[in-house]
Design a protein around this motif. Structure first.
Motif, PDB file in Angstrom:
ATOM      1  N   GLN A  20      33.040  40.991  38.825  1.00  0.00           N
ATOM      2  CA  GLN A  20      33.549  42.215  39.392  1.00  0.00           C
ATOM      3  C   GLN A  20      32.795  43.480  39.568  1.00  0.00           C
ATOM      4  OE1 GLN A  20      36.545  41.603  35.780  1.00  0.00           O
ATOM      5  NE2 GLN A  20      37.866  42.267  37.070  1.00  0.00           N
ATOM      6  N   HIS A 121      32.505  35.011  31.722  1.00  0.00           N
ATOM      7  CA  HIS A 121      33.623  35.701  32.261  1.00  0.00           C
ATOM      8  C   HIS A 121      34.017  35.047  33.712  1.00  0.00           C
ATOM      9  CE1 HIS A 121      36.111  39.759  31.798  1.00  0.00           C
ATOM     10  NE2 HIS A 121      36.500  39.160  32.662  1.00  0.00           N
ATOM     11  N   TRP A 122      34.280  33.654  33.438  1.00  0.00           N
ATOM     12  CA  TRP A 122      34.885  32.972  34.707  1.00  0.00           C
ATOM     13  C   TRP A 122      34.060  32.564  35.877  1.00  0.00           C
ATOM     14  CZ3 TRP A 122      39.779  36.679  35.388  1.00  0.00           C
ATOM     15  CH2 TRP A 122      40.384  36.787  34.073  1.00  0.00           C
ATOM     16  N   ASN A 166      35.528  34.701  27.812  1.00  0.00           N
ATOM     17  CA  ASN A 166      36.563  35.709  28.185  1.00  0.00           C
ATOM     18  C   ASN A 166      37.952  35.012  28.362  1.00  0.00           C
ATOM     19  OD1 ASN A 166      37.422  38.437  28.755  1.00  0.00           O
ATOM     20  ND2 ASN A 166      37.814  37.437  30.653  1.00  0.00           N
ATOM     21  N   GLU A 167      38.911  35.178  27.708  1.00  0.00           N
ATOM     22  CA  GLU A 167      40.241  34.999  27.950  1.00  0.00           C
ATOM     23  C   GLU A 167      40.356  33.515  28.651  1.00  0.00           C
ATOM     24  OE1 GLU A 167      41.764  37.761  30.817  1.00  0.00           O
ATOM     25  OE2 GLU A 167      42.036  39.363  29.316  1.00  0.00           O
ATOM     26  N   ASN A 296      41.868  41.164  24.134  1.00  0.00           N
ATOM     27  CA  ASN A 296      42.211  42.034  25.456  1.00  0.00           C
ATOM     28  C   ASN A 296      43.510  42.333  25.432  1.00  0.00           C
ATOM     29  OD1 ASN A 296      39.571  41.281  25.709  1.00  0.00           O
ATOM     30  ND2 ASN A 296      39.637  40.160  27.686  1.00  0.00           N
ATOM     31  N   TYR A 298      46.807  44.245  27.332  1.00  0.00           N
ATOM     32  CA  TYR A 298      47.555  44.904  28.149  1.00  0.00           C
ATOM     33  C   TYR A 298      48.848  45.340  28.221  1.00  0.00           C
ATOM     34  CZ  TYR A 298      43.234  44.443  30.680  1.00  0.00           C
ATOM     35  OH  TYR A 298      41.774  44.627  30.958  1.00  0.00           O
ATOM     36  N   GLU A 375      39.007  44.663  25.546  1.00  0.00           N
ATOM     37  CA  GLU A 375      39.667  45.234  26.679  1.00  0.00           C
ATOM     38  C   GLU A 375      41.030  46.022  26.766  1.00  0.00           C
ATOM     39  OE1 GLU A 375      39.942  42.522  30.469  1.00  0.00           O
ATOM     40  OE2 GLU A 375      37.936  41.675  29.700  1.00  0.00           O
ATOM     41  N   SER A 429      39.408  43.662  41.136  1.00  0.00           N
ATOM     42  CA  SER A 429      40.259  43.218  40.293  1.00  0.00           C
ATOM     43  C   SER A 429      40.459  41.765  41.176  1.00  0.00           C
ATOM     44  CB  SER A 429      41.628  44.176  40.444  1.00  0.00           C
ATOM     45  OG  SER A 429      42.612  43.265  39.798  1.00  0.00           O
ATOM     46  N   TRP A 430      40.200  40.732  40.368  1.00  0.00           N
ATOM     47  CA  TRP A 430      40.133  39.487  40.921  1.00  0.00           C
ATOM     48  C   TRP A 430      41.149  39.261  42.162  1.00  0.00           C
ATOM     49  CZ3 TRP A 430      36.121  36.822  38.537  1.00  0.00           C
ATOM     50  CH2 TRP A 430      35.712  37.251  37.336  1.00  0.00           C
ATOM     51  N   ASN A 432      43.614  41.293  43.048  1.00  0.00           N
ATOM     52  CA  ASN A 432      44.340  42.533  43.389  1.00  0.00           C
ATOM     53  C   ASN A 432      43.566  43.372  44.262  1.00  0.00           C
ATOM     54  OD1 ASN A 432      46.896  41.993  41.393  1.00  0.00           O
ATOM     55  ND2 ASN A 432      45.039  42.062  40.244  1.00  0.00           N
ATOM     56  N   LYS A 436      43.488  48.396  42.826  1.00  0.00           N
ATOM     57  CA  LYS A 436      43.841  48.422  41.691  1.00  0.00           C
ATOM     58  C   LYS A 436      42.951  48.907  40.712  1.00  0.00           C
ATOM     59  CE  LYS A 436      46.502  45.909  38.224  1.00  0.00           C
ATOM     60  NZ  LYS A 436      46.905  44.454  37.570  1.00  0.00           N
ATOM     61  N   TYR A 438      40.747  50.839  37.385  1.00  0.00           N
ATOM     62  CA  TYR A 438      40.834  50.857  36.017  1.00  0.00           C
ATOM     63  C   TYR A 438      39.875  51.850  35.534  1.00  0.00           C
ATOM     64  CZ  TYR A 438      43.717  46.400  35.432  1.00  0.00           C
ATOM     65  OH  TYR A 438      44.727  45.614  35.253  1.00  0.00           O
TER      66      TYR A 438
HETATM   67  C1  BG6 Z   1      41.420  40.759  32.136  1.00  0.00           C
HETATM   68  C2  BG6 Z   1      40.308  40.319  32.647  1.00  0.00           C
HETATM   69  O1  BG6 Z   1      42.481  39.570  32.241  1.00  0.00           O
HETATM   70  O2  BG6 Z   1      42.088  41.707  32.776  1.00  0.00           O
HETATM   71  C3  BG6 Z   1      39.481  41.400  33.521  1.00  0.00           C
HETATM   72  O3  BG6 Z   1      39.343  39.915  31.677  1.00  0.00           O
HETATM   73  C4  BG6 Z   1      40.622  41.851  34.532  1.00  0.00           C
HETATM   74  O4  BG6 Z   1      38.598  40.650  34.149  1.00  0.00           O
HETATM   75  C5  BG6 Z   1      41.582  42.410  33.869  1.00  0.00           C
HETATM   76  O5  BG6 Z   1      40.317  42.635  35.631  1.00  0.00           O
HETATM   77  C6  BG6 Z   1      42.613  43.394  34.404  1.00  0.00           C
HETATM   78  O6  BG6 Z   1      43.322  42.223  35.319  1.00  0.00           O
HETATM   79  P1  BG6 Z   1      43.605  42.500  36.849  1.00  0.00           P
HETATM   80  O7  BG6 Z   1      44.260  41.267  37.265  1.00  0.00           O
HETATM   81  O8  BG6 Z   1      44.587  43.785  37.028  1.00  0.00           O
HETATM   82  O9  BG6 Z   1      42.132  42.796  37.199  1.00  0.00           O
END
Ligand code: BG6
Length: 476
Positions: A20, A121-122, A166-167, A296, A298, A375, A429-430, A432, A436, A438
């Motif tokens: 990223q 991380h993926w 990661n996740e 992590n 959100y 996160e 953002s993978w 998005n 987007k 952060y």
């Molecule tokens: C987590 C990931 O799922 O959320 C990050 O570890 C990711 O790599 C983050 O960027 C935010 O998600 P998104 O889809 O808004 O980028």
């Protein structure tokens, strides 16, 4: 807000991931990862965005670390690209890759910033995906452990905090059920088997870490969305219990206790899903308690019963058009519905600081293990003013409220050792794109690499976090 709720030595940090931020996707011996390949398939990412250039952290890491140092950051979590270290996935080590991360680690330590290293991380090497199907083959387990051992050997003297995967829950479900990540498959059967291999890789990496006597701490990072029932109707409450078991305990019980939850195993049998659990696996899995659990966080998920003919995989909002996401669930079990009590972001993510407190307390009550928040953050549109400022008061509020929630959880008995916001700079953002955002640090680029200036600007939230850390340094 009071910083006095936090223990001395608390790691006030921020985070990123290789794909990223780094860019330089084919430089200095790095090979292609599954993401380098996936983003080239039309229609997979927002406006076809990719990490070819990203925010060019590979070439600008000194500038980024200088910004962290000025801010007073105590920890920086970043991931290592397997494809830089072992371009063939195994075998010959690429010294240029080792050098890059070694320099980054030294730069951080020179500024008293603790590196927190994510091993995966993926961004799996594409060559392993092609050779044996990546996570779907047990061969990945040895390759992953060997890759981890190369990192422990090279950086174990300087890195004290390690994150294995990661996740895992996200890259498994988005990759093998929701068809949103590589390898873009919809098969619960394949997901559960690939996931079992990832569990073995995680467990044996922790074992290797102990055998090599690396003087630090290690644990996975789990994406935890604590579940609420939509109401007290018994069928909804049972659905919520199932949701929590399928989506959270399934992974966390395994990490901490080395066991899959019985009720989920039973339900999978009923769905004719068979996990390839071989002789000796149970011991391997039971033998690998992590030192901490990375979380992590959100948002929370609100749950209702989902009839047999109900929803399955619904559309995710990857465009930033508020209200464009759909309900998702497992027919006959549960579905995720909107929580009427919380606000949502433009990407329909629910904003719920108290949910973080709930999650921390649930983990403490169920597992009694130290937690690192690896996160937490707000993805939003940000605007660069003519004076080159970014007034992201919404992000300050988001982070401040979540910090409060953590402080309360600590006061009420939980052991939280650090907090890494997502993310340090703006980044890809993978799904998005770049819109987007952060970061604490704004990066001047839109979706198109050709027009990217990549200049860094400090957002208002940068100064806010700087003050918070200063206050902590004074008062604690
Ligand atoms: C987590 C990931 O799922 O959320 C990050 O570890 C990711 O790599 C983050 O960027 C935010 O998600 P998104 O889809 O808004 O980028």
């Amino acid at each position: 807000m009071t910083v006095k709720n936090f223990p001395k030595g608390f790691l006030w940090g921020s985070a990123s991931a290789a794909y990223q931020v780094e860019g330089a996707w084919d430089k200095d011996g790095k090979s292609e990862s599954i993401w380098d390949r996936y983003v080239r398939i039309p229609g997979t990412t927002f406006k076809g965005t990719n990490g070819n250039l990203a925010v060019d952290h590979y070439h600008r890491y000194k500038e980024d670390v200088a910004l962290m140092a000025e801010q007073g950051l105590k920890a920086y979590r970043f991931s290592i690209a397997w494809t830089r270290i072992l371009p063939q996935g195994r075998g010959e080590v690429n010294q240029a890759g080792i050098q890059f991360y070694s320099d980054l680690i030294d730069e951080l330590l020179a500024h008293d910033i603790e590196p927190v290293v994510t091993i995966y991380h993926w961004d799996l090497p594409q060559v392993l995906q092609e050779e044996y199907g990546g996570w779907e083959s047990r061969q990945i387990v040895d390759d992953f452990v060997n890759y981890s051992a190369v990192l422990f050997e090279a950086f174990g003297d300087r890195v004290k905090y390690w994150v294995t995967l990661n996740e895992q829950n996200i890259f498994m479900t988005l990759g093998y059920v929701q068809e949103l990540h590589p390898p873009k498959v919809h098969s619960y059967q394949r997901m559960y088997n690939a996931n079992h291999n990832a569990n073995l890789a995680n467990a044996l990496t922790i074992k290797k870490f102990r055998e090599m006597k690396v003087p630090g701490q290690i644990g996975p990072s789990f994406a935890y969305n604590p579940a609420y029932s939509i109401d007290s109707k018994p069928e909804n409450v049972i659905a919520t219990e199932n949701y929590e078991a399928f989506n959270s305990s399934w992974w966390m019980d395994m990490y901490i206790n080395g066991k899959y939850p019985k009720t989920v195993l039973k339900a999978l049998e009923g769905m004719d899903i068979h996990i390839d659990i071989q002789e000796g696996d149970d011991e391997i899995l039971a033998d690998a308690r992590p030192d901490f659990l990375g979380i992590n966080y959100y948002q929370t998920n609100t749950v209702a019963y989902n009839p047999v003919d109900g929803v399955s995989v619904g559309k995710m909002n990857t465009t930033g058009e508020k209200g464009s996401s759909e309900e998702s669930g497992m027919p006959g079990l549960f579905k995720r519905v909107q929580n009427p009590f919380v606000e949502r972001t433009n990407w329909d993510w629910e904003i719920d600081p108290q949910g973080l407190k709930l999650g921390i307390k649930r983990i403490t009550n169920r597992y009694d293990i130290p937690i690192m928040i690896t996160e937490n953050g707000l993805g939003e549109y940000d605007k660069l003013t003519e004076d080159k400022e970014i007034h992201d008061d919404y992000r300050i509020k988001y982070i401040s409220d979540h910090v409060d929630a953590i402080g309360e959880a600590i006061q009420e008995g939980s052991d939280v050792i650090g907090y890494c916001t997502w993310s340090y700079t703006d980044l890809l953002s993978w799904l998005n794109g770049y819109q987007k955002r952060y970061g604490f640090v704004y990066v001047d680029r839109e979706e198109d690499d050709a027009t990217a200036k990549l200049t860094r600007y400090k957002k208002d939230s940068y100064y806010w976090y700087k003050n918070l850390i200063e206050q902590f340094n004074k008062e604690v």
